[in-house]
Design an enzyme around this catalytic site. Structure first.
Site, PDB file in Angstrom:
ATOM      1  N   GLU A 229      -3.304  -1.076  -6.690  1.00  0.00           N
ATOM      2  CA  GLU A 229      -2.959  -2.255  -5.910  1.00  0.00           C
ATOM      3  C   GLU A 229      -4.185  -2.936  -5.284  1.00  0.00           C
ATOM      4  O   GLU A 229      -5.156  -2.269  -4.941  1.00  0.00           O
ATOM      5  CB  GLU A 229      -1.962  -1.866  -4.805  1.00  0.00           C
ATOM      6  CG  GLU A 229      -0.643  -1.399  -5.409  1.00  0.00           C
ATOM      7  CD  GLU A 229       0.452  -1.130  -4.376  1.00  0.00           C
ATOM      8  OE1 GLU A 229       1.583  -1.547  -4.613  1.00  0.00           O
ATOM      9  OE2 GLU A 229       0.171  -0.495  -3.355  1.00  0.00           O
TER      10      GLU A 229
ATOM     11  N   CYS B  61      -1.483   8.839   5.119  1.00  0.00           N
ATOM     12  CA  CYS B  61      -1.718   7.801   4.106  1.00  0.00           C
ATOM     13  C   CYS B  61      -0.782   7.976   2.917  1.00  0.00           C
ATOM     14  O   CYS B  61      -0.694   9.054   2.333  1.00  0.00           O
ATOM     15  CB  CYS B  61      -3.172   7.867   3.648  1.00  0.00           C
ATOM     16  SG  CYS B  61      -3.516   6.785   2.258  1.00  0.00           S
TER      17      CYS B  61
HETATM   18  S1  SF4 Z   1      -5.707   9.751   1.085  1.00  0.00           S
HETATM   19 FE1  SF4 Z   1      -7.385   9.330   2.538  1.00  0.00          FE
HETATM   20  S2  SF4 Z   1      -9.147   8.812   1.224  1.00  0.00           S
HETATM   21 FE2  SF4 Z   1      -7.311   8.678  -0.082  1.00  0.00          FE
HETATM   22  S3  SF4 Z   1      -6.700   6.504   0.000  1.00  0.00           S
HETATM   23 FE3  SF4 Z   1      -5.586   7.554   1.659  1.00  0.00          FE
HETATM   24  S4  SF4 Z   1      -6.890   7.337   3.511  1.00  0.00           S
HETATM   25 FE4  SF4 Z   1      -8.150   6.840   1.710  1.00  0.00          FE
END
Ligand code: SF4
Length: 373
Positions: free
Chosen positions: A98, A125
């Site tokens: 994306e 995340c």
């Molecule tokens: S898991 Fe951590 S390093 Fe990977 S995209 Fe998400 S914030 Fe960024």
């Protein structure tokens, strides 16, 4: 044009100057042709050799027979109520990533992905719940910028700063993936993006965001000289080990030492520390004061990010009063600590919300699993 045949041709959109020169040598063209093509591809954004009117017609036809000027395919395009746009891009092998454009009053920022999925598993995340499928190539990273410029109608390119009213002025490498785990391709892509005779986005307008791959930080500053952002999110190793598990490998003290030595950082070019505000997890005044202590001596600013929820997320966003109190403590200590207004939440385009359905291929099979809910 037959699409299948077109896909077998070498794509010149996204290649470096050296690769372009090599392609011209291979077909026996004069070296200056590479420079002409560079202008058409990166300054004018041409996707058709036929428009390159300073090249003789037979040569244009020859180029079209041998090469293509493709963009990544847009699988889905969404626009948020606040004007944020998100493109789910499909690359030649079917994998998807994306790209997000965030328009603001005085600038427009493109959030670019560097990997399909991510090896890191930051707890807050959404991308971190998707295993790494593969690194994006330099051309695929540049392709995201070119696609955005197409969609925003912003060709030809103008040098950074020369067009204040432009919609694409800044780039953040903050999309899917950890850019310092794909540094060679990211660096090659950014060199193309920064070239003043092409896309012409200045290194001062580019920010690379890392979860803290300490051994690569110095090289990033030395080779690219872009702005640095660190996904910090916690002030103790104990908590950061949970939120950003990479911390177990490179703990806070090592990370901050690397930041203190980042080439080119100064009070005029501060390192951004991103801090996602998680209710009851990392948002107390004591933690704000500890952050002030940790950042001492580093030219720093802090971005406070109200947590952007995603399906199944294990956290909630801090209360507004907690965020304000945290921010006040940082301000009082002399740090700029704006609270980032969430953008594009309604289309899952905000920080930490990106995810594609691409799955890691089993053995040598291509990824064909259906989209996740
Ligand atoms: S898991 Fe951590 S390093 Fe990977 S995209 Fe998400 S914030 Fe960024």
């Amino acid at each position: 044009m037959n699409i299948d045949i077109d896909h077998q041709k070498q794509n010149l959109a996204g290649v470096s100057r050296a690769e372009l020169a090599a392609a011209m040598t291979e077909i026996g063209a004069e070296p200056f042709r590479a420079r002409q093509l560079w202008h058409w591809i990166y300054h004018r954004g041409s996707t058709d050799f036929a428009v390159m009117t300073n090249l003789a017609k037979p040569f244009r036809e020859r180029l079209a027979e041998q090469f293509a000027l493709r963009r990544p395919e847009v699988a889905t395009a969404l626009t948020s109520r606040d004007g944020t746009r998100k493109w789910l891009l499909r690359f030649a092998d079917g994998n998807e990533a994306e790209t997000v454009h965030i328009p603001e009053e005085d600038r427009g920022t493109l959030c670019v992905s560097s990997q399909v999925g991510c090896t890191l598993t930051c707890r807050f995340c959404h991308t971190g719940t998707q295993r790494l499928v593969r690194n994006l190539t330099a051309a695929e990273i540049v392709g995201q910028v070119m696609l955005a410029r197409d969609a925003l109608g912003e060709w030809p390119s103008t040098p950074s700063g020369a067009g204040e009213d432009r919609l694409l002025t800044n780039i953040v490498l903050m999309g899917m993936g950890e850019p310092l785990y794909n540094f060679d391709n990211v660096a090659a892509a950014m060199k193309i993006v920064m070239d003043p005779e092409g896309l012409a986005i200045s290194r001062r307008k580019i920010t690379l965001s890392t979860a803290g791959v300490v051994p690569m930080i110095e090289r990033c500053g030395r080779e690219l000289g872009v702005n640095l952002a660190i996904s910090l999110h916690a002030v103790s190793d104990e908590l950061r080990d949970v939120l950003v598990p990479l911390n177990k490998k490179y703990p806070i003290a090592e990370l901050l030492a690397a930041c203190g030595a980042y080439p080119g950082s100064s009070n005029a070019r501060r390192i951004t520390f991103e801090y996602v505000m998680l209710k009851g997890v990392n948002d107390t005044p004591a933690e704000a004061r500890e952050l002030v202590r940790l950042l001492r001596g580093i030219p720093a600013k802090v971005n406070l990010i109200p947590f952007n929820p995603w399906p199944g997320a294990p956290y909630e966003c801090s209360r507004a009063e907690a965020i304000a109190a945290f921010s006040d403590i940082l301000f009082a200590a002399g740090y700029s600590a704006p609270v980032r207004t969430p953008r594009g939440r309604d289309i899952l385009a905000a920080c930490g919300q990106l995810k594609s359905a691409s799955q890691r291929a089993r053995r040598s099979e291509r990824a064909v699993e259906p989209a996740e809910a």
